[in-house]
Write a protein that holds these residues in place. Structure first.
Motif, PDB file in Angstrom:
ATOM      1  N   ALA A 144       0.826  -1.210   0.000  1.00 24.10           N
ATOM      2  CA  ALA A 144       0.000   0.000   0.000  1.00 24.10           C
ATOM      3  C   ALA A 144       0.857   1.257   0.000  1.00 24.10           C
ATOM      4  O   ALA A 144       0.534   2.240  -0.678  1.00 24.10           O
ATOM      5  CB  ALA A 144      -0.926  -0.007   1.214  1.00 24.10           C
ATOM      6  N   ALA A 148       0.687   3.969  -2.901  1.00 25.92           N
ATOM      7  CA  ALA A 148       0.346   5.368  -2.621  1.00 25.92           C
ATOM      8  C   ALA A 148       1.431   6.312  -3.133  1.00 25.92           C
ATOM      9  O   ALA A 148       1.144   7.383  -3.679  1.00 25.92           O
ATOM     10  CB  ALA A 148       0.130   5.559  -1.122  1.00 25.92           C
ATOM     11  N   LEU A 189      -3.209   7.638   1.950  1.00 23.02           N
ATOM     12  CA  LEU A 189      -3.234   6.265   2.449  1.00 23.02           C
ATOM     13  C   LEU A 189      -4.019   6.174   3.753  1.00 23.02           C
ATOM     14  O   LEU A 189      -3.779   6.931   4.697  1.00 23.02           O
ATOM     15  CB  LEU A 189      -1.804   5.766   2.681  1.00 23.02           C
TER      16      LEU A 189
END
Length: 306
Positions: A144, A148, A189
């Motif tokens: 992630a 991002a 995020l």
């Protein structure tokens, strides 16, 4: 620890309480997600049904109003990304994808079967809308962070929401990623942590005590809120707080990453399963599935009419 409202959210960030209509819409979606999960579980007679029931409110809130996506085009470049780090929660994710119109409801009947696009553990190569292949816990947040960063470098306004479990907080890679997100100021995020206090090897606090969790995330530089993850109003308020902060900062892609710590109950909505001792991977008898559905419906309708 179960909370009925948002904890650790600065007063300045608090938005107006979510409307009753909005809460009920997401509650209804969560009910349908739970119903789908039970139907899928019956196909195999066992599985990670308890986690799906416990996380249904979180998934309903995300897909019901937080994600920007196109059901007819799961790979649309402008979409927000939802990363299911906990691959064994796939049964709940499939139910949410069906609720979102990304996967046909009729296809849920193939769950876990040969040649199905819906394997028991989530795999991005098989399922529309499944961004990553989960399973090796502790990898989701690292992916992630990279995603991002990449979206920001491309000038994209898309956001990344990473769903992870309290068991993943045992993993050092999770905290390395948390540091990286703060260092790079990834305001695009958001992490959702399902705190159901249960792991494959037993109660989470007996495997590796991670509390105080709120203070840990705050110390790692994240905007941290802890809510009852089965309270739709509290979940929506937490997301609203993040949106308010993002608007105040002026740029979602450059700011403080956010985490919502969600205390949930395995088997939520089905009393028969909420009290089951071996709840991480459930074996449910053939005659019990209809009882589960009836309990789920009775609980939902009883609350809705209260």
């Amino acid at each position: 620890m179960t909370l009925s409202s948002v904890e650790a959210a600065p007063a300045a960030a608090n938005s107006a309480a979510p409307s009753a209509e909005r809460v009920e819409r997401i509650r209804a979606a969560a009910y349908r997600i739970r119903h789908h999960a039970l139907n899928m579980g019956e196909v195999q007679g066992q599985g990670y049904v308890g986690q799906a029931l416990g996380a249904a409110d979180m998934l309903a809130a995300v897909y019901g109003e937080q994600l920007n996506y196109r059901a007819e085009d799961p790979h649309w470049e402008g979409r927000d990304r939802f990363l299911l780090s906990t691959g064994h929660y796939a049964i709940g994710h499939y139910a949410a994808l069906a609720e979102a119109g990304i996967v046909p409801v009729a296809e849920l009947e193939t769950y876990g079967s040969d040649d199905s696009r819906l394997p028991m553990s989530g795999m991005s190569t098989y399922t529309p809308g499944m961004e990553i292949s989960g399973g090796s816990l502790g990898h989701g947040l690292t992916i992630a962070v990279g995603m991002a960063l990449g979206l920001r470098a491309q000038g994209s306004a898309s956001r990344v929401i990473n769903f992870l479990s309290d068991g993943e907080l045992d993993e050092g890679s999770t905290w390395e990623a948390a540091m990286g997100a703060h260092h790079h100021r990834l305001g695009n995020l958001t992490a959702l942590v399902d705190i159901n206090a249960l792991q494959a090897d037993g109660a989470t606090d007996s495997v590796l005590r991670t509390e105080p969790v709120t203070e840990k995330w705050e110390a790692f530089g994240w905007y941290t809120q802890r809510v009852d993850g089965n309270d739709v109003g509290a979940l929506l308020a937490a997301f609203d707080n993040i949106a308010s902060r993002s608007a105040a900062q002026g740029s979602a892609a450059q700011g403080q990453p956010s985490v919502i710590l969600c205390d949930t109950k395995v088997g939520r909505g089905v009393p028969l399963l909420e009290t089951r001792e071996k709840a991480h991977f459930m074996r449910i008898e053939e005659h019990e599935w209809q009882i589960c559905r009836e309990q789920l419906t009775a609980g939902y309708e009883g609350t809705a009419s209260a």
